[in-house]
Structures are given as structure tokens and as C-alpha cells.
Write an enzyme that holds these catalytic residues in place. Structure first.
Site, PDB file in Angstrom:
ATOM      1  N   LYS A  13       1.264  -0.818   0.248  1.00 11.66           N
ATOM      2  CA  LYS A  13      -0.239  -0.020  -0.001  1.00 11.66           C
ATOM      3  C   LYS A  13       0.707   1.376  -0.295  1.00 11.66           C
ATOM      4  O   LYS A  13       1.518   1.505   0.748  1.00 11.66           O
ATOM      5  CB  LYS A  13      -0.877   0.018   0.642  1.00 11.66           C
ATOM      6  CG  LYS A  13      -1.825   1.303   1.658  1.00 11.66           C
ATOM      7  CD  LYS A  13      -2.144   0.860   2.985  1.00 11.66           C
ATOM      8  CE  LYS A  13      -1.329   1.917   3.826  1.00 11.66           C
ATOM      9  NZ  LYS A  13      -0.877   2.945   3.695  1.00 11.66           N
ATOM     10  N   ASP A 155      -5.575   0.625   8.536  1.00 10.22           N
ATOM     11  CA  ASP A 155      -5.251   0.606   7.758  1.00 10.22           C
ATOM     12  C   ASP A 155      -5.859  -0.558   6.724  1.00 10.22           C
ATOM     13  O   ASP A 155      -5.746  -1.240   5.258  1.00 10.22           O
ATOM     14  CB  ASP A 155      -3.016   0.631   6.945  1.00 10.22           C
ATOM     15  CG  ASP A 155      -3.339   1.423   6.819  1.00 10.22           C
ATOM     16  OD1 ASP A 155      -3.281   2.797   6.914  1.00 10.22           O
ATOM     17  OD2 ASP A 155      -1.513   1.753   7.016  1.00 10.22           O
TER      18      ASP A 155
END
Length: 346
Positions: A13, A155
């Protein structure tokens, strides 16, 4: 073990920009970020109905998720209890939420550095949730997946979505972003773990001393035309965690400088709280060449060329109104040893 493995990618990410826009009464910071995913990452292979075997006279282990780890960064996870591993927590939490037994063997291939600002642990947990959803016939946009994800960490919901989008609030607000152009990337980590709490603590201390204001949201008003245009838009934005991360790991400045010096780099930037940095490039050839030159100059660093993943056609809509499942924050019961297939590095 029986059954074919279900394989899910756990891509890195990247926070293309990250603005800290406020702090809530409970102490959590609110963020505005454009998140993208790289082609390179970890992977999860999940096999249902893993056999349970009693070893050396021990009792038969309880039915439930079991984890094996392989890959270059697998050893970094060996210091923690299996019960505290985010993948195991994800499997346990989703099973509890759905009222079923997670009798599965999970094989994690750990190719991303640990505590590196590119969502490795969160991506692994998200990949486990997606694999279990496929196994159990749960829709990929089911609210239960995102509720469990939000209970595991800020996240994890965006990693469950697994595609470019805007990340807001404390990770509980996901919004559509424009399609990103073909863009190639070099990921560089100096092999220094950076704990996210230490970076936020340094940021809070700096703000208290300077009295500086929080940043404003900065979402795009147009779709970037190509990689150079994407870089130009991002240059108007920043990663607000860069300065505090430098106080925790000063070597980040060297990584950013190495990327900036590389031929064809359109933008060097820190991802998340670091220490992984990335450079954007227009072509695969430019990214490959930059990766080779940086790796040759700093052989102790982890360097990987990759590209940004496009949003897949027919991707499910992003969830609205994510509400964290508080039970997901509770660690599962300790895993008894010895455990089949076990906890180890292959």
C-alpha cells in the site's frame, strides 16, 4: 490437508499523499490520503480443513486457524506470539463475527519489510479476510468484512478494498478516486523498522512546540493524464509524516535523495510513516534502471521495481459508513504448541 488452496495477493500500500487534517477527542488523528497499491507484495494461501495432528504425546490442537510463514521477511515475525499476528487475528475475528469455525491452514509468504509504512501486516490481514470470504461465500463488499477490518487497524479496510481510493477519517472513510495512469514505481527501504506510534508522537511534539495548523484535505479536482501529470499533482501535496519520521529514522533522507538523483524519477516520497520511500517513473525501463543503480550504490537497502495496480474492471463499490467491530480488537486465545503445520518459517 484437503482442498485446493485459495490464493490472495497482499500488495504493498502506498500513500501517494498523506495529510493530517485534525485530531479527535479520543487522540486519534484524522487523515486525508490518496492510497494506491503496487503490483509487488506478500501473498496468502489458505487451505480449508487442515488436518490436526497430536505431536510428541501432546493433545490434539483445537480446531482453528494455523499459520505457516515463508519468504525473506518471515523471520522478522518470529518474535511475536501466533495469537498476536494480524493474520491470525483476522481469521479468528471473522469466524467469530460469522459464527463459524476457522479450521484452515494459512500460508503467508512475507516479501515486504516489516514496520515499513507500506501496509504489509494490514495487507496480509486483508488478504486473509478476502480468502476466507471466498471460502465461505461472503460477498467481497459485505459489511462484515469491513467491520472486522476496521477493528483490526486503520489501514486494514483500505487494504480489503485493494484498489486506489481516498482514505479519510481514521481509515473508516473510503471514497472513489480517479483512475490512475500507467505509472511505474521503485520501492526502497533502508532495512530500518519505523514504529508508527513513534512517528505520530514526534509529530505531536513538534506541533505542540510550533503551534502549526493541521493540513487541509487535498483531493484531486481532475484525473491525471499520465505519470508526469500525476507527479505534478502530488508535488502540490505532501506526506505530513515525513518530517517526524526523519527524527525517528534520519536515514530516510538518504533514501529520498537517492531516489531524487535517479534518472527519470518524477517524484520521490515517503509512504505512510516510513521507512519505505517510493519514486514514480514513466516507464518500466526507467524504474528498472533506477532500482539497479540504487541497489548497487546501497547494497544493504531493500529495493524493488514495480508498478501501480489499476482499478480492476467491475470492482465492487467502496463501503459506506464503516463501523468497527470491537470484538476484532480482542486477540484470539493462545495457540497451543506444538501446532500442526505450525508456526515457523519455511
Amino acid at each position: 490437508m484437503t482442498g485446493l488452496p485459495i490464493v490472495e495477493a497482499a500488495p504493498a500500500k502506498l500513500n501517494l499523499y498523506l495529510h493530517v487534517i485534525g485530531r479527535r477527542a479520543d487522540g486519534y488523528h484524522e487523515l486525508d490520503s490518496l492510497v494506491a497499491f503496487a503490483e509487488f507484495g506478500d501473498s496468502i494461501a489458505l487451505t480449508p480443513a487442515a488436518a490436526r495432528v497430536a505431536l510428541r504425546g501432546a493433545g490434539l490442537p483445537q480446531a482453528g486457524p494455523r499459520l505457516a510463514i515463508a519468504g525473506p521477511f518471515g523471520p522478522a515475525l518470529m518474535g511475536e506470539s501466533p495469537a498476536s499476528n494480524l493474520v491470525m487475528r483476522a481469521a479468528h475475528a471473522l469466524a467469530v463475527r460469522l459464527g463459524r469455525e476457522a479450521d484452515v491452514m494459512i500460508a503467508l509468504t512475507k516479501a515486504l519489510p516489516v514496520a515499513s509504512g507500506i501496509g504489509g501486516g494490514s495487507a496480509d490481514a486483508a488478504a486473509c479476510l478476502r480468502a476466507l470470504a471466498r471460502l465461505w461465500g461472503v460477498a467481497p463488499d459485505d459489511a462484515a468484512l469491513f467491520a472486522v477490518a476496521a477493528g483490526l487497524g486503520a489501514d486494514v479496510p483500505v487494504c480489503v478494498a485493494g484498489r486506489s481510493c481516498y482514505f479519510g477519517g481514521i481509515g473508516d472513510e473510503l471514497d472513489e478516486a480517479p483512475d490512475l495512469p500507467e505509472t511505474h514505481v521503485v520501492l526502497v527501504n533502508p532495512n530500518v523498522p519505523v514504529p508508527t506510534p513513534a512517528v505520530f508522537k514526534a509529530m505531536a511534539a513538534a506541533r505542540a512546540e510550533s503551534g502549526s495548523a493541521f493540513s487541509a484535505p487535498a483531493r484531486f479536482t481532475r484525473k491525471p493524464a499520465d505519470a508526469a501529470d500525476l507527479a505534478a499533482l502530488l508535488l502540490e501535496r505532501s506526506n505530513d509524516l515525513t518530517a517526524p519520521a526523519l527524527t525517528v529514522a534520519p536515514v530516510i533522507a538518504d533514501v529520498l535523495a537517492a531516489l531524487e538523483r535517479s534518472a527519470g524519477c518524477l517524484l520521490p516520497r515517503l509512504s505512510g510513516s516510513g521507512a519505505t520511500c517510493f519514486g514514480l517513473y514513466a516507464t518500466a525501463e526507467a524504474a528498472d534502471s533506477a532500482a539497479k543503480s540504487i541497489a548497487a550504490a546501497s547494497p544493504g537497502w531493500w529495493v524493488r521495481p514495480t508498478r501501480l495496480l489499476p482499478t480492476p474492471a467491475g470492482a465492487p463499490a467502496l463501503p459506506r459508513g464503516i463501523v468497527a467491530d470491537p470484538a476484532a480488537a480482542v486477540p484470539p486465545p493462545p495457540v497451543p504448541f506444538p501446532d500442526t503445520g505450525g508456526w515457523g518459517v519455511g
